[in-house]
Scaffold this motif. Sequence first.
Motif, PDB file in Angstrom:
ATOM      1  N   TYR A 163       0.669  -1.033   0.013  1.00 30.53           N
ATOM      2  CA  TYR A 163       0.543   0.119   0.078  1.00 30.53           C
ATOM      3  C   TYR A 163       0.746   1.303  -0.130  1.00 30.53           C
ATOM      4  O   TYR A 163       0.433   2.632  -0.798  1.00 30.53           O
ATOM      5  CB  TYR A 163      -0.896   0.107   1.140  1.00 30.53           C
ATOM      6  CG  TYR A 163      -1.457   1.652   1.136  1.00 30.53           C
ATOM      7  CD1 TYR A 163      -2.289   2.031   0.307  1.00 30.53           C
ATOM      8  CD2 TYR A 163      -1.263   1.670   2.593  1.00 30.53           C
ATOM      9  CE1 TYR A 163      -3.285   2.800   0.601  1.00 30.53           C
ATOM     10  CE2 TYR A 163      -1.891   3.188   2.669  1.00 30.53           C
ATOM     11  CZ  TYR A 163      -2.252   3.779   1.905  1.00 30.53           C
ATOM     12  OH  TYR A 163      -3.636   5.142   1.768  1.00 30.53           O
ATOM     13  N   LYS A 175       1.667   4.500  -2.901  1.00 27.71           N
ATOM     14  CA  LYS A 175       1.141   5.968  -1.981  1.00 27.71           C
ATOM     15  C   LYS A 175       2.800   6.448  -2.547  1.00 27.71           C
ATOM     16  O   LYS A 175       3.157   7.997  -2.396  1.00 27.71           O
ATOM     17  CB  LYS A 175       1.239   5.993  -0.892  1.00 27.71           C
ATOM     18  CG  LYS A 175      -0.371   5.717  -0.360  1.00 27.71           C
ATOM     19  CD  LYS A 175      -1.224   6.469  -1.333  1.00 27.71           C
ATOM     20  CE  LYS A 175      -2.678   6.325  -1.405  1.00 27.71           C
ATOM     21  NZ  LYS A 175      -3.552   7.496  -1.901  1.00 27.71           N
ATOM     22  N   VAL A 222     -11.014  -3.834  -4.323  1.00 27.02           N
ATOM     23  CA  VAL A 222     -10.322  -2.912  -3.971  1.00 27.02           C
ATOM     24  C   VAL A 222      -8.899  -2.588  -4.527  1.00 27.02           C
ATOM     25  O   VAL A 222      -9.063  -1.174  -4.727  1.00 27.02           O
ATOM     26  CB  VAL A 222      -9.507  -3.864  -2.723  1.00 27.02           C
ATOM     27  CG1 VAL A 222      -8.606  -2.540  -1.718  1.00 27.02           C
ATOM     28  CG2 VAL A 222     -10.418  -4.196  -1.495  1.00 27.02           C
ATOM     29  N   TYR A 256     -10.871  -0.099  -6.603  1.00 27.26           N
ATOM     30  CA  TYR A 256     -11.070   1.527  -6.737  1.00 27.26           C
ATOM     31  C   TYR A 256      -9.629   2.438  -5.677  1.00 27.26           C
ATOM     32  O   TYR A 256      -9.516   3.797  -6.460  1.00 27.26           O
ATOM     33  CB  TYR A 256     -11.331   1.242  -4.918  1.00 27.26           C
ATOM     34  CG  TYR A 256     -11.804   1.954  -3.983  1.00 27.26           C
ATOM     35  CD1 TYR A 256     -12.058   3.251  -3.714  1.00 27.26           C
ATOM     36  CD2 TYR A 256     -10.787   2.861  -3.020  1.00 27.26           C
ATOM     37  CE1 TYR A 256     -12.238   4.222  -3.571  1.00 27.26           C
ATOM     38  CE2 TYR A 256     -10.492   3.728  -1.802  1.00 27.26           C
ATOM     39  CZ  TYR A 256     -10.933   4.361  -2.462  1.00 27.26           C
ATOM     40  OH  TYR A 256     -10.651   5.677  -1.465  1.00 27.26           O
ATOM     41  N   PHE A 257      -8.541   1.731  -5.819  1.00 33.04           N
ATOM     42  CA  PHE A 257      -6.709   2.623  -5.497  1.00 33.04           C
ATOM     43  C   PHE A 257      -6.612   2.799  -7.410  1.00 33.04           C
ATOM     44  O   PHE A 257      -6.525   3.700  -7.293  1.00 33.04           O
ATOM     45  CB  PHE A 257      -6.589   0.926  -5.007  1.00 33.04           C
ATOM     46  CG  PHE A 257      -6.094   1.126  -3.244  1.00 33.04           C
ATOM     47  CD1 PHE A 257      -7.283   1.458  -2.467  1.00 33.04           C
ATOM     48  CD2 PHE A 257      -5.866  -0.094  -3.156  1.00 33.04           C
ATOM     49  CE1 PHE A 257      -6.992   1.506  -1.757  1.00 33.04           C
ATOM     50  CE2 PHE A 257      -5.406  -0.145  -1.739  1.00 33.04           C
ATOM     51  CZ  PHE A 257      -6.395   0.574  -0.881  1.00 33.04           C
ATOM     52  N   LYS A 295      -9.166   5.822  -7.584  1.00 35.68           N
ATOM     53  CA  LYS A 295      -8.621   7.381  -6.221  1.00 35.68           C
ATOM     54  C   LYS A 295      -7.151   7.259  -7.226  1.00 35.68           C
ATOM     55  O   LYS A 295      -7.100   8.716  -6.740  1.00 35.68           O
ATOM     56  CB  LYS A 295      -8.575   5.984  -5.009  1.00 35.68           C
ATOM     57  CG  LYS A 295      -8.291   7.855  -4.564  1.00 35.68           C
ATOM     58  CD  LYS A 295      -9.516   8.282  -4.364  1.00 35.68           C
ATOM     59  CE  LYS A 295      -9.695   8.936  -3.052  1.00 35.68           C
ATOM     60  NZ  LYS A 295     -10.218   8.655  -1.986  1.00 35.68           N
ATOM     61  N   GLN A 296      -6.347   6.653  -7.479  1.00 36.49           N
ATOM     62  CA  GLN A 296      -5.045   7.710  -7.845  1.00 36.49           C
ATOM     63  C   GLN A 296      -5.123   8.205  -8.719  1.00 36.49           C
ATOM     64  O   GLN A 296      -4.322   9.699  -9.050  1.00 36.49           O
ATOM     65  CB  GLN A 296      -3.746   6.021  -7.598  1.00 36.49           C
ATOM     66  CG  GLN A 296      -3.728   5.963  -6.062  1.00 36.49           C
ATOM     67  CD  GLN A 296      -2.611   6.503  -5.501  1.00 36.49           C
ATOM     68  OE1 GLN A 296      -2.898   7.844  -4.977  1.00 36.49           O
ATOM     69  NE2 GLN A 296      -1.377   6.956  -5.292  1.00 36.49           N
ATOM     70  N   ILE A 349      -2.368   9.634   1.952  1.00 37.86           N
ATOM     71  CA  ILE A 349      -3.036   8.829   2.667  1.00 37.86           C
ATOM     72  C   ILE A 349      -4.723   9.336   2.644  1.00 37.86           C
ATOM     73  O   ILE A 349      -5.175   9.763   3.297  1.00 37.86           O
ATOM     74  CB  ILE A 349      -2.083   7.610   3.406  1.00 37.86           C
ATOM     75  CG1 ILE A 349      -1.848   8.897   4.713  1.00 37.86           C
ATOM     76  CG2 ILE A 349      -0.991   7.564   2.529  1.00 37.86           C
ATOM     77  CD1 ILE A 349      -1.584   7.652   5.496  1.00 37.86           C
ATOM     78  N   GLU A 352      -8.646   3.598   2.457  1.00 36.19           N
ATOM     79  CA  GLU A 352      -7.805   3.505   1.826  1.00 36.19           C
ATOM     80  C   GLU A 352      -7.049   2.075   3.407  1.00 36.19           C
ATOM     81  O   GLU A 352      -7.229   1.048   3.393  1.00 36.19           O
ATOM     82  CB  GLU A 352      -6.465   3.439   1.728  1.00 36.19           C
ATOM     83  CG  GLU A 352      -7.431   4.626   0.412  1.00 36.19           C
ATOM     84  CD  GLU A 352      -6.281   5.381   0.008  1.00 36.19           C
ATOM     85  OE1 GLU A 352      -6.573   6.175  -1.144  1.00 36.19           O
ATOM     86  OE2 GLU A 352      -5.114   5.833  -0.130  1.00 36.19           O
ATOM     87  N   ASP A 390     -12.441  13.127   3.490  1.00 34.36           N
ATOM     88  CA  ASP A 390     -10.748  12.232   3.410  1.00 34.36           C
ATOM     89  C   ASP A 390      -9.462  13.205   4.483  1.00 34.36           C
ATOM     90  O   ASP A 390      -9.230  13.250   4.940  1.00 34.36           O
ATOM     91  CB  ASP A 390     -10.435  11.936   2.938  1.00 34.36           C
ATOM     92  CG  ASP A 390     -10.941  11.018   2.355  1.00 34.36           C
ATOM     93  OD1 ASP A 390     -11.292  10.375   0.576  1.00 34.36           O
ATOM     94  OD2 ASP A 390     -11.128  10.193   2.550  1.00 34.36           O
TER      95      ASP A 390
END
Length: 488
Positions: A248, A252, A341, A344-345, A348-349, A358, A362, A485
């Motif tokens: 993860y 990032k 998942v 989704y990452f 989002k990214q 972050i 997440e 967030d």
Amino acid sequence: MISFGLWNVIILMAVAFVLNRSLRWNCDPILRQNYLFLKHPLLPRFIRFLDRPIVNFFLQAFLVLVVTRFICYTGWLVYDLTNRPEPPYWDFKWFFVASKLAHQHLSPFNVEVFNKGFCSLTKVCGFIPSFVYPPNIIPLIWFLGYFPMKTAFTIWIVLHLIATGFVLWGANILLDSQSQALRTICTISVAFIYGFVFDLQVGNVATFIAVLLLWMFILARNNRNFPAGVLLGIALFKPTLVVLFIPYFIIKKRFDLIFVSIITGIFLALFGLVISGNSLTGFLQDAIRGFPLWLNDPSNNPYISMSRIDLRVVGPRFFPDSPFLANLFSDLIILVLVGLVSWYFYRKQSRTAWSKNIYLAEMVLVSCLSIAINYSQPTSSVMLAPAVVFLLNDLCFQIKHCAFSRQRMSVWLLGVGCLLVQTAVIHAGLLVFLGKRWNWKEGELPYLLKVTVFSLPSYAVLGITLSVLILAMTSVGQKQVAEFDRSP
């Protein structure tokens, strides 16, 4: 419901006083009228129903009794555990024996050495599951070997209580509301997760992992990568709950955090090997030999265990006579979940230009996956503490910025319902109660119960993950997602 002795009455009055002062909504009534969410025809009637004095009284009385019972039970549990001649469960004894053996420069990872040491130190003899933790746990539990078992267990309980307090503190930091009522609800909801009390009872280490990861996230969110990396590196002593955070943070591009965590983990591992009189090759040989023996223990074996809450046990429960179908079914569920998942990452990214920031959603998804796809016992449900905060934050965001959506609220309620399954009401009140009626270690549990009632915790983990995923996905395209967030 509770024993009305003098001590319980005092606690009852204290809880009622605190809740009466804290469960007051700080929102301006005029401002509340402007929320589109609250203009749905059903909600005003529901709010008026809750505002009735008799309904309000019964709600407050029920909450006071439930919280009081929880506090009384926890106090009784701590008193009972610390006043017994020796710890009642062998989870703590596992760590205590490993520490004592390390003090004698004996390898706790060797099956024969560990069984012999367990027999001599705890007077519990026979086959004991192997010590399967990595060597980086040895420096962290080294202090236990300096004390008699009773004293060490008391210290262990105190550390659990402190760690639980830090989890509740961290959850309040992540809560996106200044309302004292919501903070009280958040604290109560997190504390009611079954893993915290059960971890205290059996003396496992899941609470320590939860507090390390929660504060790692808080520090990383504020771009304090060095201390966050140290906390992540320490938490690697239980890799099944932690390892997914490594990829993860690679996604990032927090490479400095990853570097610090790996260095911390390697240092602790090498130090653990040295002080336990072991070598890397010797440890690997012992681990390869001991892990299958540990997995065949009834509490761990996916075909027999009734306590595991991960998704790896779903297939074996549906297809106990076909290992191929069992593994295929479990792997299919996990692959679909990981794929969703990951999607989704990626979305989002892509929308945030592959930012290093972050987000709480997440953190929750990685925590849920850590429970779902790896070996997990009820103690691991402490990893769901961030999910409580996320659901409360999502509700506040929807009330303030969006119109009421029946579909979205249904998903939110699904998440709340699945969290309720991870409380003592289901685990201790239902599963343990029913499990005592059969000798599940010998496979006597009826098939229908295996795939329904006793699989509820696993289904709940899946439900929480999917509900958080859907809520997070529907927030990706909203303009206010950055405010929700609270990214740095």
